[in-house]
Design an enzyme around this catalytic site. Structure first.
Site, PDB file in Angstrom:
ATOM      1  CE  LYS A 103       3.914   4.130 -10.058  1.00 33.24           C
ATOM      2  NZ  LYS A 103       3.554   3.775  -8.941  1.00 33.24           N
ATOM      3  CD  GLU A 141      -1.695   0.575   4.921  1.00 27.03           C
ATOM      4  OE1 GLU A 141      -2.535  -0.182   4.692  1.00 27.03           O
ATOM      5  OE2 GLU A 141      -1.349   1.483   4.036  1.00 27.03           O
ATOM      6  NE  ARG A 155      -8.044   0.752   4.547  1.00 27.67           N
ATOM      7  CZ  ARG A 155      -7.607   0.861   3.328  1.00 27.67           C
ATOM      8  NH1 ARG A 155      -6.658  -0.231   3.220  1.00 27.67           N
ATOM      9  NH2 ARG A 155      -8.648   1.151   2.574  1.00 27.67           N
TER      10      ARG A 155
HETATM   11  C1  LIG Z   1      -4.225   2.114   2.432  1.00 27.20           C
HETATM   12  C2  LIG Z   1      -3.218   2.977   1.532  1.00 27.20           C
HETATM   13  N1  LIG Z   1      -1.792   2.803   1.957  1.00 27.20           N
HETATM   14  C3  LIG Z   1      -0.996   3.580   1.339  1.00 27.20           C
HETATM   15  C4  LIG Z   1      -1.332   4.306   0.201  1.00 27.20           C
HETATM   16  C5  LIG Z   1      -0.414   5.089  -0.378  1.00 27.20           C
HETATM   17  N2  LIG Z   1      -0.098   4.749  -1.722  1.00 27.20           N
HETATM   18  C6  LIG Z   1      -0.604   5.351  -2.777  1.00 27.20           C
HETATM   19  S1  LIG Z   1      -0.438   4.962  -4.316  1.00 27.20           S
HETATM   20  C7  LIG Z   1       0.589   3.436  -3.482  1.00 27.20           C
HETATM   21  C8  LIG Z   1       1.067   2.287  -4.558  1.00 27.20           C
HETATM   22  C9  LIG Z   1      -0.128   1.884  -5.275  1.00 27.20           C
HETATM   23  O1  LIG Z   1       0.605   0.956  -6.284  1.00 27.20           O
HETATM   24  P1  LIG Z   1      -0.341   0.287  -7.102  1.00 27.20           P
HETATM   25  O2  LIG Z   1      -1.807  -0.090  -6.596  1.00 27.20           O
HETATM   26  O3  LIG Z   1       0.226  -1.053  -7.634  1.00 27.20           O
HETATM   27  O4  LIG Z   1      -0.881   1.473  -8.303  1.00 27.20           O
HETATM   28  P2  LIG Z   1       0.279   1.957  -9.219  1.00 27.20           P
HETATM   29  O5  LIG Z   1       0.493   3.366  -8.619  1.00 27.20           O
HETATM   30  O6  LIG Z   1       1.312   1.254  -9.342  1.00 27.20           O
HETATM   31  O7  LIG Z   1      -0.654   2.248 -10.488  1.00 27.20           O
HETATM   32  C10 LIG Z   1       0.540   3.529  -2.274  1.00 27.20           C
HETATM   33  C11 LIG Z   1       1.293   2.830  -1.480  1.00 27.20           C
HETATM   34  C12 LIG Z   1      -2.650   4.526   0.008  1.00 27.20           C
HETATM   35  N3  LIG Z   1      -3.146   5.395  -0.843  1.00 27.20           N
HETATM   36  N4  LIG Z   1      -3.702   3.872   0.803  1.00 27.20           N
END
Ligand SMILES: Cc1ncc(C[n+]2csc(CCOP(=O)(O)OP(=O)(O)O)c2C)c(N)n1
Length: 631
Positions: free
Chosen positions: A283, A372, A400
């Site tokens: 990342k 969630e 959600r």
């Molecule tokens: C349902 C939902 N909950 C929370 C979020 C906020 N959010 C956006 S990206 C993220 C983390 C994503 O992590 P990952 O899937 O591992 O992808 P990375 O950013 O590490 O590539 C979160 C919690 C979201 N977009 N959708």
């Protein structure tokens, strides 16, 4: 300046003209564009930097847009935008009228699905793959999902279904061991074990070598590679989770090695079955500040590329996330006294302001992961067992959990407190992230109380009140980026009282009933109206449910004009609730107007500009009142 490779690439077809040895140079060029643009426009930097090679590999090997890529969340897809004909407009990223920060089906045929919420991609991809098979077509379908998003219920449900349907589809697990902060949960530990198993890793490297050396390997090689890997995993990978779920598991491979990614994809893409490719990415890759602090650079405002520091905001602009911090500090204060307070986040300790609480009370803090629905059900269990759970989830993501709010909390009438941050327009993240609907989706459930503070002081008072209220659930909503520590006149405010609003300014000509932060905007509008000798009464309703209808009706009987003002959707919202109750309490000729967000998905752009566009600035509210006045 020497010509960049990127200059000649206007579509994936152009990309395919490059030899693979040129791809690392292209990746570097794309990174530079992303860093430069996000430094000015803000956005999701770290995830997008980590996914550059994966995206190049996908467009290099697939035949997009006929072959379909579904991005989970979609915050990682900047390189995809750059490679699919949008590089010349990339500097408009997240600006009003410019490119969306997420895949948007109205923006490009390459963005098959508009996304922004997590854990959805495998379901969508599986549905598309099933439709393809029903029509006897043969394009490819790929879902790209992060390790944190994979832990969401919907993603796990989809994996379960996909293994059963046995469709030809590729799931790419983009594993950087990070959510916004460190990934949590048993699944993440499981993935970590796959990555770190020493003997497995050594032999895996041999398998990887085999995969990348043979440009397009035949079935016998696949078979022996598979046998080798299978034996290995049976021995060393606990559970073989994905294989047991019906997927052929490949990996883990280095997802930032573009040649490795490309060669692997070429080799596995023709296997006609459900495949899961596990790629490891860094990342923030390629930008040292983001590599060192990926949490800080997950979603950023403008920053200085050389120092990594946030660009200072002008003094006259209120500091961002005032409400968030006020909540974070107050919950700590309350929890010091009240040992029954527990706090829950769904993968967003920093974003919701719970990070300090987590440090101070590790035993009473729970990060449920990007889940969630589970977070709310889990809170219900804690509430049932006598604790006071405070669940902090953004308004849009709490959608959600609608059934859990209904079934696990409201129906049981448990003392769970919901803190709905980002309730209202969020600005640049756009329609998937605006918190427009919570007043509508919470107000209609029995037992729950819904309130909104107009400043930080009131938020703290409301939180104390909610903790002391022991007759059922309470939801507190507050917007992003706009707050007063203490709004004009708030020092003389009345204590919070169940179902009671307060008059902020008395007046005789019109009644303005506003909720939350909008009360400050309504007060401002009232001061403009006075210049035209229109004397508005301004009520801060405080309670969306139950509404203080007596207070409002008394005022309207006096003025004969009712304006409701809210930062939320018109349909089923606060103003709609006022109308339901006031109709038989006021005169027939009363002039009524609901000022709220229209029945459409609001685009992305500057928050203040959007509020103005949709009639929620003090200027627009003043105009709306004057228009009715002149009738
Ligand atoms: C349902 C939902 N909950 C929370 C979020 C906020 N959010 C956006 S990206 C993220 C983390 C994503 O992590 P990952 O899937 O591992 O992808 P990375 O950013 O590490 O590539 C979160 C919690 C979201 N977009 N959708």
């Amino acid at each position: 300046m020497a010509e960049r490779l990127l200059d000649s690439i206007n579509s994936p077809a152009d990309l395919k003209k490059l030899s693979t040895d040129k791809l690392p140079i292209l990746a570097q060029e794309i990174r530079e564009v992303i860093i430069k643009t996000v430094a000015s426009s803000g956005g999701h930097l770290a995830s997008s930097l980590g996914a550059v090679e994966l995206i190049i590999g996908l467009h290099y090997c697939l035949n997009t847009p006929e072959d379909i890529i579904i991005w989970d969340v979609g915050h990682q897809a900047y390189a995809h935008k750059i490679l699919t004909g949008r590089k010349d407009r990339f500097d408009t990223l997240r600006k009003q009228g410019g490119l969306s920060g997420f895949p948007n089906k109205y923006e490009s045929e390459y963005d098959v699905f508009t996304t922004g919420h997590g854990s959805t991609s495998i379901s969508t991809a599986l549905g598309i793959a099933s439709a393809r098979d029903l029509e006897n077509k043969n394009y490819k379908v790929v879902a790209v999902i992060g390790d944190a998003s994979l832990g969401g219920g919907m993603a796990l449900e989809a994996l379960n279904h996909a293994g059963h349907l046995h469709k030809n589809m590729l799931v790419i697990l983009n594993d950087n061991e990070m959510s916004i902060s460190k990934s949590v949960g048993a699944l993440s530990k499981y993935l970590n074990r796959i990555i770190t198993a020493p003997v497995y890793n050594k032999i895996r490297k041999d398998v990887e070598g085999l995969l990348s050396r043979v440009p397009r390997f035949g079935f016998s090689v696949i078979r022996s590679a598979r046998r080798l890997e299978e034996g290995l995993k049976n021995l060393l990978v606990p559970g073989m989770l994905f294989e047991e779920l019906g997927f052929r598991y490949f990996g883990p491979i280095d997802g930032n090695d573009v040649v490795m990614v490309t060669n692997t994809l070429k080799n596995i893409i023709e296997l006609n079955k459900p495949i899961l490719l596990h790629v490891l990415t860094k990342k923030g890759k390629g930008y040292s500040f983001a590599e060192k602090g990926p949490e800080k650079f997950h979603g950023v405002a403008s920053f200085n590329v050389d120092t990594g520091e946030k660009v200072a905001i002008a003094k006259d602009i209120v500091p961002e996330e005032g409400f968030t911090k006020a909540f974070g500090n107050k919950i700590i204060e309350i929890a010091r006294e009240d040992k029954k307070i527990v706090a829950i986040t769904a993968a967003m300790p920093e974003g919701t302001g719970l990070d300090k609480f987590a440090d101070l009370f590790p035993d009473r803090f729970f990060d449920a992961g990007m889940a969630e629905q589970h977070a709310v059900g889990f809170a219900a269990g804690l509430g049932k067992a006598g604790f006071k759970p405070v669940v902090a989830i953004y308004s849009t993501f709490l959608q959600r959990s609608y059934d859990q709010i209904f079934h696990d909390v409201c129906l049981q009438n448990l003392n769970v407190i919901f803190m709905l941050d980002r309730a209202g327009l969020v600005g640049e993240d756009g329609p998937t992230h605006h918190g427009a609907f919570d007043m509508s989706y919470i107000r209609n459930l029995p037992n729950i109380v819904s309130i909104a503070p107009r400043d930080e002081e009131e938020l703290k008072n409301m939180l104390s009140w909610a903790v002391s209220y022991d007759k059922g659930p309470v939801a507190i909503r507050y917007p992003r980026g706009a707050s007063y520590a203490s709004a004009p006149g708030s020092k003389n405010s009345l204590p919070i009282n169940y179902g009671k609003g307060e008059i902020l300014k008395e007046g005789r000509d019109v009644t303005m009933v506003s909720i939350g932060y909008m009360s400050n905007i309504a007060l401002e509008a009232a001061s403009f109206l006075l210049k035209d000798r229109i004397d508005a009464e301004v009520i801060n309703a405080r309670f969306i449910k139950p509404i203080d209808i007596e207070l409002i009706a008394k005022s309207v009987l006096k003025t004969g004009r009712l304006f409701t003002i809210e930062e939320g959707a018109l349909s089923g919202g606060f103003g709609s609730g006022v109308l339901e109750l006031i109709i038989d309490k006021i005169k027939k000729d009363t002039i009524i107007k609901n000022i709220a967000l229209p029945d459409k998905f609001i685009e992305h752009g500057d928050r203040q500009a959007l509020l103005d566009k949709y009639g929620l600035s003090s200027k627009k509210i003043t105009e709306a009142v004057k228009k009715e006045w002149q009738k």
